[in-house]
Design a protein around this motif. Structure first.
Motif, PDB file in Angstrom:
ATOM      1  N   GLN A 159      40.183  35.574  28.912  1.00 18.83           N
ATOM      2  CA  GLN A 159      40.086  35.974  30.320  1.00 18.83           C
ATOM      3  C   GLN A 159      38.736  35.581  30.908  1.00 18.83           C
ATOM      4  O   GLN A 159      38.659  35.098  32.037  1.00 18.83           O
ATOM      5  CB  GLN A 159      40.278  37.481  30.453  1.00 18.83           C
ATOM      6  N   ASP A 160      37.687  35.819  30.122  1.00 17.78           N
ATOM      7  CA  ASP A 160      36.355  35.467  30.604  1.00 17.78           C
ATOM      8  C   ASP A 160      36.270  33.977  30.910  1.00 17.78           C
ATOM      9  O   ASP A 160      35.686  33.565  31.911  1.00 17.78           O
ATOM     10  CB  ASP A 160      35.285  35.824  29.559  1.00 17.78           C
ATOM     11  N   HIS A 161      36.881  33.205  30.019  1.00 21.82           N
ATOM     12  CA  HIS A 161      36.871  31.763  30.208  1.00 21.82           C
ATOM     13  C   HIS A 161      37.626  31.388  31.485  1.00 21.82           C
ATOM     14  O   HIS A 161      37.160  30.590  32.293  1.00 21.82           O
ATOM     15  CB  HIS A 161      37.498  31.087  28.991  1.00 21.82           C
ATOM     16  N   GLU A 162      38.806  31.999  31.666  1.00 20.80           N
ATOM     17  CA  GLU A 162      39.607  31.737  32.867  1.00 20.80           C
ATOM     18  C   GLU A 162      38.818  32.117  34.119  1.00 20.80           C
ATOM     19  O   GLU A 162      38.822  31.395  35.114  1.00 20.80           O
ATOM     20  CB  GLU A 162      40.891  32.570  32.828  1.00 20.80           C
ATOM     21  N   LEU A 163      38.151  33.253  34.048  1.00 25.31           N
ATOM     22  CA  LEU A 163      37.401  33.719  35.213  1.00 25.31           C
ATOM     23  C   LEU A 163      36.219  32.797  35.495  1.00 25.31           C
ATOM     24  O   LEU A 163      35.895  32.538  36.645  1.00 25.31           O
ATOM     25  CB  LEU A 163      36.911  35.145  34.993  1.00 25.31           C
ATOM     26  N   ALA A 164      35.602  32.318  34.423  1.00 22.37           N
ATOM     27  CA  ALA A 164      34.481  31.404  34.616  1.00 22.37           C
ATOM     28  C   ALA A 164      34.956  30.129  35.322  1.00 22.37           C
ATOM     29  O   ALA A 164      34.290  29.611  36.224  1.00 22.37           O
ATOM     30  CB  ALA A 164      33.835  31.070  33.272  1.00 22.37           C
ATOM     31  N   LEU A 165      36.160  29.674  34.906  1.00 23.49           N
ATOM     32  CA  LEU A 165      36.736  28.499  35.567  1.00 23.49           C
ATOM     33  C   LEU A 165      37.040  28.805  37.028  1.00 23.49           C
ATOM     34  O   LEU A 165      36.734  28.017  37.928  1.00 23.49           O
ATOM     35  CB  LEU A 165      38.046  28.098  34.877  1.00 23.49           C
TER      36      LEU A 165
END
Lengths: 552, 114
Positions: A305-311
Motif C-alpha cells: 500500500q505504501d508503495h502504491e501511495l508513493a506512486l
C-alpha cells in the motif's frame, strides 16, 4: 507345551520376535487384535495362533485375503511346526522352536494384551476407525505432530488455519469446524471454515458460544447441546440441529485473539475430554504463530500500500504545473502540501494567448477519494477553460459535469480567475471557496469581494455562478489559498485563522511572490508546531507587473 | 466522538459534540444513517455542541439532505455556532438547508411547516 518362537515380518517395518508358551494370540489390522499390524491387505481380525491339546495351531478367522501356510491357503485350523511360514496379507510369520540359542524372556500369551507392531507413520496414518480408542489416541498424536512440524516452516495465515482444521477433522471427525479471529476493529469474524461434504444449513457462529469461550477464555465441551444448561434458551444454536460442540479460545500474550470450534449435528457425545485437551493444545500452538503471521502479512500488505501511495503521490504531484507562464506581466509562486500521501487540493493555470486562467480548488475530504475528485476537476478545468468565454460559464459547466450522478455528494470548492495580461482586467468566480487576499499599493491586504459566491461544485446540477470583476494595477498581488491554511490547528486547539494569514502575507509585501508563499507555509508550520496536519495546504500568489516594455 | 440521539414530539434529534472532521465524520454518518434507516422522517441535527466542521463533515449533511429529499422527509439544522455557520456559508450550502436558531425552534417548526 513346547514353546515356539514367532518372527513377525510386517511389510515396510522391521521384524519383531515373540516367544510363546501358552494361550492364544490374534493377528489383524484392527486395533483390538492382540498383534495389531499396519497392513492394509490384512483383515481387522485376520488369524490366530492357539495352543490346543499340546499342539500349536493356526486358525483363519475368515480373513478376506485368506491365511496361507507354506504357500497353501488354509481352511479353518491347521497345525504348526517349526520351519512353517504363515502368510497373513503381506505379513509373514516364521515359526521356529524356542531353542536355547535364543534365550531371553519368553512371554506367555496371557501377558500380551495388546502388542502394536507398527511404524509411527503407519500408526498415525491409520485412522479409519473413529470409534476405536487406540486409533483416536494415534490420530491425536499425529495431529499434534503434523501441526508442529508444519508450523516449523514458513506458512501463510490462511494455510495455517486450513491445516489446523484439516488436522482436527482427521483426528476428531467433526462435521463442521470454524475458526474466528479478532479483526483490527475488535470484532470476531470467521477466518476459516470447513465442513464435510453433504453437511447442510448455515455455518453456525453462536454468540452464546463466543461468550462462553472467548469472553471467559475457557474451552467448552458440549456433549449434548439439547440438555446443556449453558445454551438453554439460545434459540439460534439449538435450532441449528447441532448436538455436540468442542471449542477452545486462541489465546496469546495479548489475550484472546480468536476461537476454534468444531461441531457435530449427527452425534451426541461426539467429543471427549481428551479431544478437548487436543483442541486446546493445537489452539495454543497456533495462537502465537497466528499473531506472528498476521503481523508479517499486515506489514507486507502495508508495504504494498505504501508503495502504491508513493506512486499515487508522484502521479498527483506531476499533475501540478512544474513551471509558471513565462510572461513578463506576471510573477507566480505556489506550494501544495498534502496532509496524506495524496490529497484533494489543486492549483493549475492555462495560458491562452494573452489571457491567463488560474484555479485553486479543494476537494472535500482527503486521501484517495479526494485525490480522484481533484484529478477530475483539473481535467475539467483544462477542457472547459479553453472552450468557454466567460469565467461564470466555465464554472457553471464544470459544476454541471461534476454534479451529474454524484450520489455520494463529493464536492469541490474552487476559485477560478481569468486575467487579461495586457490590461490587468480580472474576472473571477468562487464556488464555495475562501476569498483570496488582494494586496494593492501600500494598503493592507483585503479579502476579494465574493458575496456572489456560488455553492461548491458538484452538489446542485443547475446552480448559477456570478462573476466579480476588478482591474489589477501593476504591483498588485493576489493570494489564493485553501482552508487547510487558515484551519491549521496548534497544540492549544487554535486555528491559524484569516487574521494570521493576512499578517504573514502583509509581512512579505514587496518581496518576490515565491518568498511570500514560502514564508506563509513556514508560518503555518511554525504555528502548528508538530501537530498532525489535518488538511491539505495550498498557497498560490500572483503579482501583476503591468504591461512591460516588450523585449528588444 | 459523543453523539446524542433523542426524540422530541415525534422528531428525531441528533446532537454531535466536538469536531466533525475526516476522522469523526464516519461516526456521525453512521448515526444519522441508522436513524433514517429506522424510519426517522422528521430529523433535527443540533449543532450547539459542535466546535468545528470540515469539508468531510459537510458531506455527511449533504448526503443526508439528499436522502431526506428522496424519502420526502424533513431535515432541520439548528444551534449552529458562528464558526460552523461560517463553513456552511462559505461553501454556499446555507440555501440547501432549513436552519433554525435553537432546538426548540427547530422542533416547533415541524408543527407549523408542511
Amino acid at each position: 507345551m513346547i514353546p515356539i518362537r514367532l518372527r513377525i515380518d510386517p511389510p515396510g517395518g522391521p521384524p519383531v520376535e515373540r516367544e510363546c508358551r501358552e494361550g492364544s494370540l490374534t493377528f489383524g489390522r484392527g486395533a483390538d487384535a492382540d498383534v495389531s499390524i499396519s497392513d492394509h491387505s490384512m483383515s481387522r481380525q485376520h488369524a490366530r495362533i492357539v495352543a490346543d491339546a499340546g499342539a500349536w495351531m493356526v486358525e483363519d478367522l475368515g480373513a478376506r485375503n485368506g491365511t496361507f501356510v507354506n504357500g497353501l491357503r488354509i481352511d479353518g485350523r491347521r497345525p504348526l511346526a517349526a520351519g512353517d511360514v504363515v502368510k497373513m496379507g503381506a505379513t509373514l510369520v516364521h515359526v521356529s522352536d524356542a531353542g536355547t540359542e535364543r534365550g531371553g524372556a519368553a512371554l506367555g500369551f496371557g501377558d500380551l494384551t495388546s502388542s502394536i507392531f507398527r511404524r509411527v507413520a503407519d500408526i498415525t496414518d491409520d485412522i479409519d476407525a473413529p470409534g476405536g480408542a487406540p486409533s483416536r489416541v494415534a490420530a491425536r498424536l499425529k495431529a499434534i505432530n503434523d501441526f508442529h512440524r508444519a508450523m516449523a516452516g514458513p506458512i501463510s495465515l490462511d494455510a495455517l488455519l486450513e491445516l489446523l482444521l484439516e488436522r482436527l477433522f482427521a483426528a476428531l471427525h467433526p462435521e463442521e469446524g470454524v475458526i474466528l479471529l479478532r479483526q483490527p476493529d475488535g470484532t470476531l469474524a470467521p477466518a476459516a471454515s470447513r465442513r464435510l461434504p453433504g453437511a447442510s444449513g448455515e455455518l453456525l457462529v453462536s454468540r452464546r458460544l463466543i461468550s462462553e469461550v472467548v469472553d471467559k477464555s475457557t474451552a467448552a465441551l458440549v456433549s449434548d447441546l439439547a440438555i446443556d444448561e449453558r445454551f438453554a434458551g439460545s434459540d439460534s444454536i439449538i435450532g441449528s440441529g447441532i448436538r455436540s460442540i468442542l471449542a477452545a479460545p486462541i489465546t496469546d500474550a495479548t489475550g484472546c485473539v480468536g476461537m476454534v470450534a468444531i461441531y457435530s449435528r449427527a452425534h451426541v457425545r461426539r467429543f471427549g475430554e481428551e479431544d478437548m485437551e487436543l483442541l486446546v493444545s493445537l489452539a495454543s500452538a497456533a495462537a502465537l504463530r497466528i499473531r506472528n503471521v498476521a503481523l508479517a502479512e499486515e506489514a507486507a500488505e502495508r508495504r504494498v500500500q505504501d508503495h502504491e501511495l508513493a506512486l499515487a503521490h508522484e502521479i498527483q504531484m506531476a499533475m501540478l504545473p512544474r513551471e509558471f507562464p513565462q510572461r513578463a506581466e506576471v510573477e507566480m509562486g505556489a506550494a501544495l502540501i498534502p496532509a496524506r500521501a495524496v490529497g484533494g487540493d489543486l492549483y493549475d493555470f492555462l495560458l491562452i494567448d494573452d489571457t491567463l486562467w488560474f484555479i485553486v480548488a479543494d476537494a472535500a475530504g482527503k486521501g484517495v477519494s479526494a485525490a480522484l475528485f481533484m484529478a477530475v476537476t483539473r481535467t475539467l478545468f483544462r477542457a472547459v477553460a479553453g472552450s468557454e468565454r466567460t469565467v461564470s460559464s466555465v464554472v457553471t459547466r464544470m459544476n454541471t459535469e461534476l454534479a451529474r450522478d454524484n450520489e455520494r455528494q463529493f464536492f469541490v470548492t474552487a476559485f477560478i480567475g481569468c486575467l487579461a495580461l495586457r490590461s490587468g482586467a480580472l474576472a473571477y468566480a468562487s464556488a464555495g471557496h475562501p476569498p483570496p487576499l488582494w494586496a494593492s499599493g501600500q494598503g493592507r491586504p483585503r479579502a476579494l469581494d465574493t458575496v456572489d459566491a456560488g455553492v461548491a461544485l458538484g452538489i446542485l446540477e443547475d446552480a448559477e455562478y456570478h462573476e466579480g470583476r476588478l482591474t489589477l494595477e501593476a504591483g498588485d498581488v493576489l493570494l489564493l489559498y485553501t482552508d487547510g491554511v487558515t484551519e491549521a490547528i496548534n497544540g492549544r486547539g487554535e486555528l491559524f485563522s484569516d487574521a494570521r494569514l493576512e499578517q504573514s502575507f502583509a509581512a512579505t509585501a514587496g518581496r518576490p511572490v515565491r518568498e511570500s508563499v514560502a514564508s506563509i507555509v513556514d508560518a503555518v508550520n511554525g504555528f502548528a508546531a508538530g501537530q498532525p496536519q489535518e488538511d491539505d495546504i495550498t498557497v498560490l500568489a500572483l503579482r501583476y507587473r503591468g504591461l512591460q516594455a516588450p523585449p528588444m | 466522538m459523543k453523539i446524542e440521539q433523542s426524540n422530541r414530539d415525534g422528531v428525531t434529534v441528533i446532537a454531535p459534540f466536538g469536531r466533525i472532521d475526516t476522522s469523526t465524520s464516519g461516526a456521525v454518518d453512521e448515526v444519522v444513517k441508522q436513524a433514517v434507516d429506522a424510519g426517522a422522517r422528521d430529523l433535527v441535527v443540533d449543532f450547539a455542541g459542535v466546535e468545528y466542521i470540515s469539508s468531510a463533515g459537510l458531506r455527511v449533511f449533504l448526503v443526508l439532505a439528499k436522502r431526506m429529499r428522496d424519502l420526502k422527509g424533513r431535515l432541520v439544522l439548528c444551534g449552529l455556532p458562528e464558526p460552523v455557520r461560517q463553513v456552511f456559508r462559505l461553501a454556499g450550502f446555507m440555501p440547501l438547508f432549513r436552519v433554525e436558531p435553537s432546538l426548540d425552534a427547530a422542533v416547533a417548526s415541524f408543527a407549523v411547516q408542511p
